[in-house]
Design a protein around this motif. Structure first.
Motif, PDB file in Angstrom:
ATOM      1  N   MET A 205       0.843  -1.191   0.000  1.00  0.00           N
ATOM      2  CA  MET A 205       0.000   0.000   0.000  1.00  0.00           C
ATOM      3  C   MET A 205       0.884   1.249   0.000  1.00  0.00           C
ATOM      4  SD  MET A 205      -1.379   2.609   2.162  1.00  0.00           S
ATOM      5  CE  MET A 205      -1.558   2.066   3.849  1.00  0.00           C
ATOM      6  N   GLU A 206       0.539   2.204  -0.849  1.00  0.00           N
ATOM      7  CA  GLU A 206       1.226   3.485  -0.915  1.00  0.00           C
ATOM      8  C   GLU A 206       0.189   4.602  -0.886  1.00  0.00           C
ATOM      9  OE1 GLU A 206       4.520   3.880  -3.751  1.00  0.00           O
ATOM     10  OE2 GLU A 206       4.072   1.821  -4.367  1.00  0.00           O
ATOM     11  N   TYR A 207       0.640   5.788  -0.517  1.00  0.00           N
ATOM     12  CA  TYR A 207      -0.274   6.926  -0.549  1.00  0.00           C
ATOM     13  C   TYR A 207       0.502   8.210  -0.751  1.00  0.00           C
ATOM     14  CZ  TYR A 207       1.062   7.473   4.400  1.00  0.00           C
ATOM     15  OH  TYR A 207       1.759   7.637   5.562  1.00  0.00           O
ATOM     16  N   ARG A 208      -0.220   9.192  -1.289  1.00  0.00           N
ATOM     17  CA  ARG A 208       0.341  10.522  -1.480  1.00  0.00           C
ATOM     18  C   ARG A 208      -0.630  11.550  -0.923  1.00  0.00           C
ATOM     19  NH1 ARG A 208       3.834  11.203  -5.878  1.00  0.00           N
ATOM     20  NH2 ARG A 208       3.667  13.440  -5.487  1.00  0.00           N
ATOM     21  N   LYS A 209      -0.081  12.637  -0.408  1.00  0.00           N
ATOM     22  CA  LYS A 209      -0.888  13.684   0.214  1.00  0.00           C
ATOM     23  C   LYS A 209      -0.933  14.914  -0.688  1.00  0.00           C
ATOM     24  CE  LYS A 209       0.902  15.684   3.855  1.00  0.00           C
ATOM     25  NZ  LYS A 209       1.309  15.866   5.263  1.00  0.00           N
ATOM     26  N   PHE A 210      -2.141  15.511  -0.771  1.00  0.00           N
ATOM     27  CA  PHE A 210      -2.348  16.735  -1.535  1.00  0.00           C
ATOM     28  C   PHE A 210      -3.125  17.715  -0.659  1.00  0.00           C
ATOM     29  CE2 PHE A 210      -2.114  13.139  -4.334  1.00  0.00           C
ATOM     30  CZ  PHE A 210      -1.344  13.547  -5.402  1.00  0.00           C
ATOM     31  N   HIS A 211      -2.812  18.983  -0.751  1.00  0.00           N
ATOM     32  CA  HIS A 211      -3.559  20.001  -0.015  1.00  0.00           C
ATOM     33  C   HIS A 211      -4.654  20.543  -0.930  1.00  0.00           C
ATOM     34  CE1 HIS A 211       0.394  20.460   2.286  1.00  0.00           C
ATOM     35  NE2 HIS A 211      -0.465  19.830   3.062  1.00  0.00           N
ATOM     36  N   THR A 212      -5.923  20.433  -0.485  1.00  0.00           N
ATOM     37  CA  THR A 212      -7.038  20.839  -1.337  1.00  0.00           C
ATOM     38  C   THR A 212      -8.046  21.674  -0.563  1.00  0.00           C
ATOM     39  OG1 THR A 212      -8.460  18.922  -0.859  1.00  0.00           O
ATOM     40  CG2 THR A 212      -6.804  18.642  -2.589  1.00  0.00           C
ATOM     41  N   GLY A 213      -8.829  22.456  -1.319  1.00  0.00           N
ATOM     42  CA  GLY A 213      -9.930  23.199  -0.731  1.00  0.00           C
ATOM     43  C   GLY A 213      -9.508  24.481  -0.038  1.00  0.00           C
ATOM     44  N   PRO A 214     -10.483  25.232   0.466  1.00  0.00           N
ATOM     45  CA  PRO A 214     -10.217  26.555   1.045  1.00  0.00           C
ATOM     46  C   PRO A 214      -9.402  26.525   2.326  1.00  0.00           C
ATOM     47  CG  PRO A 214     -12.504  25.915   1.405  1.00  0.00           C
ATOM     48  CD  PRO A 214     -11.935  24.918   0.448  1.00  0.00           C
ATOM     49  N   LEU A 215      -9.397  25.395   3.026  1.00  0.00           N
ATOM     50  CA  LEU A 215      -8.634  25.303   4.279  1.00  0.00           C
ATOM     51  C   LEU A 215      -7.461  24.354   4.170  1.00  0.00           C
ATOM     52  CD1 LEU A 215     -11.501  25.333   6.961  1.00  0.00           C
ATOM     53  CD2 LEU A 215     -10.247  27.247   5.943  1.00  0.00           C
ATOM     54  N   ALA A 216      -7.035  24.059   2.940  1.00  0.00           N
ATOM     55  CA  ALA A 216      -5.855  23.216   2.689  1.00  0.00           C
ATOM     56  C   ALA A 216      -5.924  21.882   3.447  1.00  0.00           C
ATOM     57  CB  ALA A 216      -4.577  23.960   3.042  1.00  0.00           C
ATOM     58  N   VAL A 217      -7.031  21.197   3.247  1.00  0.00           N
ATOM     59  CA  VAL A 217      -7.204  19.875   3.852  1.00  0.00           C
ATOM     60  C   VAL A 217      -6.176  18.902   3.283  1.00  0.00           C
ATOM     61  CG1 VAL A 217      -8.743  17.852   3.767  1.00  0.00           C
ATOM     62  CG2 VAL A 217      -9.616  20.060   4.495  1.00  0.00           C
ATOM     63  N   ASN A 218      -5.712  17.990   4.111  1.00  0.00           N
ATOM     64  CA  ASN A 218      -4.888  16.890   3.639  1.00  0.00           C
ATOM     65  C   ASN A 218      -5.786  15.864   2.950  1.00  0.00           C
ATOM     66  OD1 ASN A 218      -2.566  17.998   4.749  1.00  0.00           O
ATOM     67  ND2 ASN A 218      -2.701  16.811   6.632  1.00  0.00           N
ATOM     68  N   THR A 219      -5.687  15.810   1.639  1.00  0.00           N
ATOM     69  CA  THR A 219      -6.417  14.831   0.845  1.00  0.00           C
ATOM     70  C   THR A 219      -5.429  13.760   0.413  1.00  0.00           C
ATOM     71  OG1 THR A 219      -8.038  16.434   0.044  1.00  0.00           O
ATOM     72  CG2 THR A 219      -7.693  14.481  -1.315  1.00  0.00           C
ATOM     73  N   TYR A 220      -5.826  12.507   0.536  1.00  0.00           N
ATOM     74  CA  TYR A 220      -4.902  11.417   0.268  1.00  0.00           C
ATOM     75  C   TYR A 220      -5.372  10.558  -0.903  1.00  0.00           C
ATOM     76  CZ  TYR A 220      -3.308  12.657   4.947  1.00  0.00           C
ATOM     77  OH  TYR A 220      -2.848  13.343   6.047  1.00  0.00           O
ATOM     78  N   LEU A 221      -4.430  10.162  -1.744  1.00  0.00           N
ATOM     79  CA  LEU A 221      -4.653   9.147  -2.763  1.00  0.00           C
ATOM     80  C   LEU A 221      -3.937   7.893  -2.294  1.00  0.00           C
ATOM     81  CD1 LEU A 221      -5.638   8.285  -5.619  1.00  0.00           C
ATOM     82  CD2 LEU A 221      -3.404   9.048  -6.478  1.00  0.00           C
ATOM     83  N   VAL A 222      -4.704   6.833  -2.074  1.00  0.00           N
ATOM     84  CA  VAL A 222      -4.164   5.589  -1.525  1.00  0.00           C
ATOM     85  C   VAL A 222      -4.339   4.488  -2.566  1.00  0.00           C
ATOM     86  CG1 VAL A 222      -4.225   4.002   0.436  1.00  0.00           C
ATOM     87  CG2 VAL A 222      -4.933   6.390   0.752  1.00  0.00           C
ATOM     88  N   TYR A 223      -3.306   3.683  -2.766  1.00  0.00           N
ATOM     89  CA  TYR A 223      -3.363   2.662  -3.816  1.00  0.00           C
ATOM     90  C   TYR A 223      -2.423   1.510  -3.483  1.00  0.00           C
ATOM     91  CZ  TYR A 223       0.770   5.362  -5.236  1.00  0.00           C
ATOM     92  OH  TYR A 223       1.971   6.033  -5.247  1.00  0.00           O
ATOM     93  N   ASP A 224      -2.580   0.411  -4.225  1.00  0.00           N
ATOM     94  CA  ASP A 224      -1.681  -0.726  -4.020  1.00  0.00           C
ATOM     95  C   ASP A 224      -1.247  -1.301  -5.362  1.00  0.00           C
ATOM     96  OD1 ASP A 224      -3.776  -2.271  -4.959  1.00  0.00           O
ATOM     97  OD2 ASP A 224      -4.027  -3.444  -3.127  1.00  0.00           O
ATOM     98  N   GLU A 225      -0.590  -2.450  -5.290  1.00  0.00           N
ATOM     99  CA  GLU A 225       0.002  -3.039  -6.494  1.00  0.00           C
ATOM    100  C   GLU A 225      -1.035  -3.525  -7.494  1.00  0.00           C
ATOM    101  OE1 GLU A 225      -0.718  -6.314  -3.580  1.00  0.00           O
ATOM    102  OE2 GLU A 225       0.096  -4.269  -3.494  1.00  0.00           O
ATOM    103  N   THR A 226      -2.291  -3.639  -7.077  1.00  0.00           N
ATOM    104  CA  THR A 226      -3.346  -4.050  -8.007  1.00  0.00           C
ATOM    105  C   THR A 226      -3.835  -2.881  -8.862  1.00  0.00           C
ATOM    106  OG1 THR A 226      -5.230  -3.590  -6.538  1.00  0.00           O
ATOM    107  CG2 THR A 226      -4.124  -5.738  -6.291  1.00  0.00           C
ATOM    108  N   LYS A 227      -3.349  -1.675  -8.576  1.00  0.00           N
ATOM    109  CA  LYS A 227      -3.742  -0.435  -9.263  1.00  0.00           C
ATOM    110  C   LYS A 227      -5.117   0.078  -8.832  1.00  0.00           C
ATOM    111  CE  LYS A 227       0.003  -0.441 -11.793  1.00  0.00           C
ATOM    112  NZ  LYS A 227       1.092   0.547 -11.587  1.00  0.00           N
ATOM    113  N   GLU A 228      -5.706  -0.554  -7.815  1.00  0.00           N
ATOM    114  CA  GLU A 228      -6.951  -0.028  -7.258  1.00  0.00           C
ATOM    115  C   GLU A 228      -6.605   1.094  -6.281  1.00  0.00           C
ATOM    116  OE1 GLU A 228     -10.109  -0.741  -8.069  1.00  0.00           O
ATOM    117  OE2 GLU A 228      -9.291  -2.034  -9.645  1.00  0.00           O
ATOM    118  N   ALA A 229      -7.437   2.145  -6.275  1.00  0.00           N
ATOM    119  CA  ALA A 229      -7.115   3.326  -5.475  1.00  0.00           C
ATOM    120  C   ALA A 229      -8.376   3.956  -4.893  1.00  0.00           C
ATOM    121  CB  ALA A 229      -6.376   4.356  -6.332  1.00  0.00           C
TER     122      ALA A 229
END
Length: 207
Positions: A1-25
């Motif tokens: 399992m891997e994940y990346r963090k992105f800051h989104t929205g008006p209050l810079a929320v931590n939004t995460y994209l989480v995925y694994d070796e099956t390419k499902e996310a």
């Protein structure tokens, strides 16, 4: 399992994209739309099938509509206790935070302790009321996404509609602090931490 963090929205929320070796996310808490998140998903050939919500505040749900347009088969998942909250712009503070009312009808509602599988990842949902009535922690392996219940050295606010200081402390001590100490905590705002660090250093651990 891997994940990346992105800051989104008006209050810079931590939004995460989480995925694994099956390419499902899946995406955690899209406070706003992120083209960079989509570009990474496309670069890695991921199938982004779900949005998992820790809670329903406006700063964590502002990007849902745009992601639904980008990924038409995506499914939104939240705790069943948060259903009314998500459908009520007054309670979810979306007008205050986003400048417009936002309502979210989820494709699936889960209960405390329920699990689901995405690719080879088993996701566990733990009800953690206090910041909102139906807030939940999303646990995947040794990583916990607690939303705004637990921060590095602090906890979420309880003065919004549906908040409870007593409940958030109970969620902290009776739910999150029962996770293994080496559990990585990736909160809704600010930097990551671990359960062990918070048990030893978070001032609310002694309350």
């Amino acid at each position: 399992m891997e994940y990346r963090k992105f800051h989104t929205g008006p209050l810079a929320v931590n939004t995460y994209l989480v995925y694994d070796e099956t390419k499902e996310a899946f995406i955690v808490d899209p406070g706003g739309f992120s083209e960079k998140l989509c570009e990474l998903a496309e670069e890695k050939g991921l199938h982004v099938g779900y949005i998992l919500l820790t809670h329903g505040h406006g700063d964590h749900i502002g990007g849902i509509e745009a992601f639904r347009e980008r990924y038409p088969d995506i499914q939104v998942v939240a705790n069943i206790v948060e259903k009314e909250f998500l459908m009520n712009p007054t309670k979810n503070s979306s007008v205050l935070i986003n400048g417009k009312p936002i309502t979210v009808k989820c494709d699936r509602y889960v209960e405390d302790g329920e699990t689901m599988r995405i690719g080879n990842m088993e996701i566990r949902f733990l009800l953690t009321p206090g910041h909102t009535p139906g807030g939940q922690a999303i646990v995947v392996g040794n990583v916990c996404f607690p939303g705004d219940t637990l921060f590095h050295g602090s906890i979420g606010r309880t003065d919004f509609p549906g908040g409870s200081y007593e409940e958030i402390l109970k969620s902290l001590h009776d739910v999150l602090f029962l996770l293994p100490e080496d559990t990585v905590v990736e909160p809704g705002h600010m930097d990551g931490t671990t359960i062990g660090f918070e048990k030893r250093h978070n001032p609310f651990a002694r309350m």
